[in-house]
Design a protein around this motif. Sequence first.
Motif, PDB file in Angstrom:
ATOM      1  N   GLU A   1      38.154  34.190  40.889  1.00 60.58           N
ATOM      2  CA  GLU A   1      38.993  35.138  40.174  1.00 60.58           C
ATOM      3  C   GLU A   1      38.771  36.550  40.688  1.00 60.58           C
ATOM      4  O   GLU A   1      37.788  36.825  41.373  1.00 60.58           O
ATOM      5  N   ARG A   2      39.714  37.413  40.333  1.00 57.13           N
ATOM      6  CA  ARG A   2      39.580  38.858  40.541  1.00 57.13           C
ATOM      7  C   ARG A   2      39.478  39.476  39.167  1.00 57.13           C
ATOM      8  O   ARG A   2      40.161  39.055  38.224  1.00 57.13           O
ATOM      9  N   GLU A   3      38.661  40.501  39.069  1.00 51.16           N
ATOM     10  CA  GLU A   3      38.450  41.117  37.771  1.00 51.16           C
ATOM     11  C   GLU A   3      38.455  42.633  37.912  1.00 51.16           C
ATOM     12  O   GLU A   3      37.919  43.175  38.868  1.00 51.16           O
ATOM     13  N   THR A   4      39.074  43.275  36.932  1.00 50.27           N
ATOM     14  CA  THR A   4      39.023  44.713  36.805  1.00 50.27           C
ATOM     15  C   THR A   4      38.453  45.040  35.438  1.00 50.27           C
ATOM     16  O   THR A   4      38.905  44.488  34.434  1.00 50.27           O
ATOM     17  N   ILE A   5      37.446  45.894  35.420  1.00 49.77           N
ATOM     18  CA  ILE A   5      36.842  46.344  34.169  1.00 49.77           C
ATOM     19  C   ILE A   5      36.916  47.863  34.149  1.00 49.77           C
ATOM     20  O   ILE A   5      36.505  48.528  35.108  1.00 49.77           O
ATOM     21  N   VAL A   6      37.438  48.402  33.065  1.00 47.01           N
ATOM     22  CA  VAL A   6      37.552  49.840  32.899  1.00 47.01           C
ATOM     23  C   VAL A   6      36.416  50.310  31.997  1.00 47.01           C
ATOM     24  O   VAL A   6      36.214  49.747  30.912  1.00 47.01           O
TER      25      VAL A   6
ATOM     26  N   ASP B   1      34.720  22.617  23.567  1.00 45.86           N
ATOM     27  CA  ASP B   1      34.619  22.052  24.913  1.00 45.86           C
ATOM     28  C   ASP B   1      33.226  22.189  25.526  1.00 45.86           C
ATOM     29  O   ASP B   1      33.059  21.947  26.711  1.00 45.86           O
ATOM     30  N   ASP B   2      32.236  22.601  24.723  1.00 48.05           N
ATOM     31  CA  ASP B   2      30.866  22.778  25.215  1.00 48.05           C
ATOM     32  C   ASP B   2      30.829  23.706  26.434  1.00 48.05           C
ATOM     33  O   ASP B   2      30.103  23.467  27.396  1.00 48.05           O
ATOM     34  N   PHE B   3      31.609  24.787  26.389  1.00 49.53           N
ATOM     35  CA  PHE B   3      31.721  25.734  27.489  1.00 49.53           C
ATOM     36  C   PHE B   3      30.420  26.488  27.715  1.00 49.53           C
ATOM     37  O   PHE B   3      29.795  26.960  26.781  1.00 49.53           O
ATOM     38  N   ARG B   4      30.022  26.595  29.010  1.00 44.98           N
ATOM     39  CA  ARG B   4      28.842  27.370  29.394  1.00 44.98           C
ATOM     40  C   ARG B   4      29.061  27.984  30.766  1.00 44.98           C
ATOM     41  O   ARG B   4      29.635  27.346  31.645  1.00 44.98           O
ATOM     42  N   VAL B   5      28.588  29.198  30.951  1.00 43.47           N
ATOM     43  CA  VAL B   5      28.569  29.817  32.271  1.00 43.47           C
ATOM     44  C   VAL B   5      27.232  29.462  32.905  1.00 43.47           C
ATOM     45  O   VAL B   5      26.167  29.683  32.310  1.00 43.47           O
ATOM     46  N   LEU B   6      27.280  28.913  34.102  1.00 41.88           N
ATOM     47  CA  LEU B   6      26.068  28.518  34.806  1.00 41.88           C
ATOM     48  C   LEU B   6      25.637  29.560  35.834  1.00 41.88           C
ATOM     49  O   LEU B   6      24.449  29.712  36.099  1.00 41.88           O
ATOM     50  N   ALA B   7      26.598  30.251  36.422  1.00 37.87           N
ATOM     51  CA  ALA B   7      26.295  31.267  37.434  1.00 37.87           C
ATOM     52  C   ALA B   7      27.550  32.087  37.692  1.00 37.87           C
ATOM     53  O   ALA B   7      28.663  31.617  37.445  1.00 37.87           O
ATOM     54  N   CYS B   8      27.345  33.295  38.192  1.00 37.18           N
ATOM     55  CA  CYS B   8      28.474  34.153  38.554  1.00 37.18           C
ATOM     56  C   CYS B   8      28.038  35.048  39.704  1.00 37.18           C
ATOM     57  O   CYS B   8      26.996  35.698  39.627  1.00 37.18           O
ATOM     58  N   THR B   9      28.859  35.073  40.751  1.00 36.02           N
ATOM     59  CA  THR B   9      28.593  35.914  41.900  1.00 36.02           C
ATOM     60  C   THR B   9      29.712  36.939  42.028  1.00 36.02           C
ATOM     61  O   THR B   9      30.890  36.582  42.018  1.00 36.02           O
TER      62      THR B   9
ATOM     63  N   VAL C   1      35.096  37.483  41.760  1.00 36.79           N
ATOM     64  CA  VAL C   1      34.030  36.718  41.119  1.00 36.79           C
ATOM     65  C   VAL C   1      34.206  35.232  41.396  1.00 36.79           C
ATOM     66  O   VAL C   1      35.320  34.717  41.427  1.00 36.79           O
ATOM     67  N   ALA C   2      33.092  34.581  41.621  1.00 40.23           N
ATOM     68  CA  ALA C   2      33.025  33.122  41.700  1.00 40.23           C
ATOM     69  C   ALA C   2      32.104  32.701  40.562  1.00 40.23           C
ATOM     70  O   ALA C   2      30.920  33.036  40.565  1.00 40.23           O
ATOM     71  N   THR C   3      32.675  32.029  39.581  1.00 41.65           N
ATOM     72  CA  THR C   3      31.929  31.669  38.385  1.00 41.65           C
ATOM     73  C   THR C   3      31.825  30.157  38.274  1.00 41.65           C
ATOM     74  O   THR C   3      32.843  29.463  38.285  1.00 41.65           O
TER      75      THR C   3
END
Length: 134
Positions: free
Chosen positions: A107-112, A65-73, A92-94
């Motif tokens: 989205e909401r994210e939790t990282i351990v 799908d030619d996926f790319r992240v352009l920015a993340c806040t 996060v707003a990606t």
Amino acid sequence: MSEPPGHEDVAAAADALVAAFAQGRLDDYFGAFAPDATFVFHTTPQRLTSTAEYRALWQRWVDEDDFRVLACTSTDQLIQHFGDTAVFSHDVATRVATSSGEETLLERETIVFARTADGGWPAVHEHLSARTTV
């Protein structure tokens, strides 16, 4: 109130992980996770049981799908300490691009994070869920 020992290290590890993701530095992004880290995403039907498995899925997104992240806040960050474990949660707003165009994911994210014997703080688990706009 003072922060617990290691707080600055966890904050730096979280900041580095988010920055690598936002800037598309995939080696740095995936390198922030322990090899046996697990991942739970609302967009994926199964739990991913290693960083290699996640990286293979990411590559499939790129190939298909030619996926790319352009920015993340990252906003509303919270770090909680539990001995040699720390839980980092945030909103996060990606902004991503695919062959269908661009969109912003909320989205909401939790990282351990878990402290290693050498004092490092690799991420050992990530959980991502959709965030409502309300």
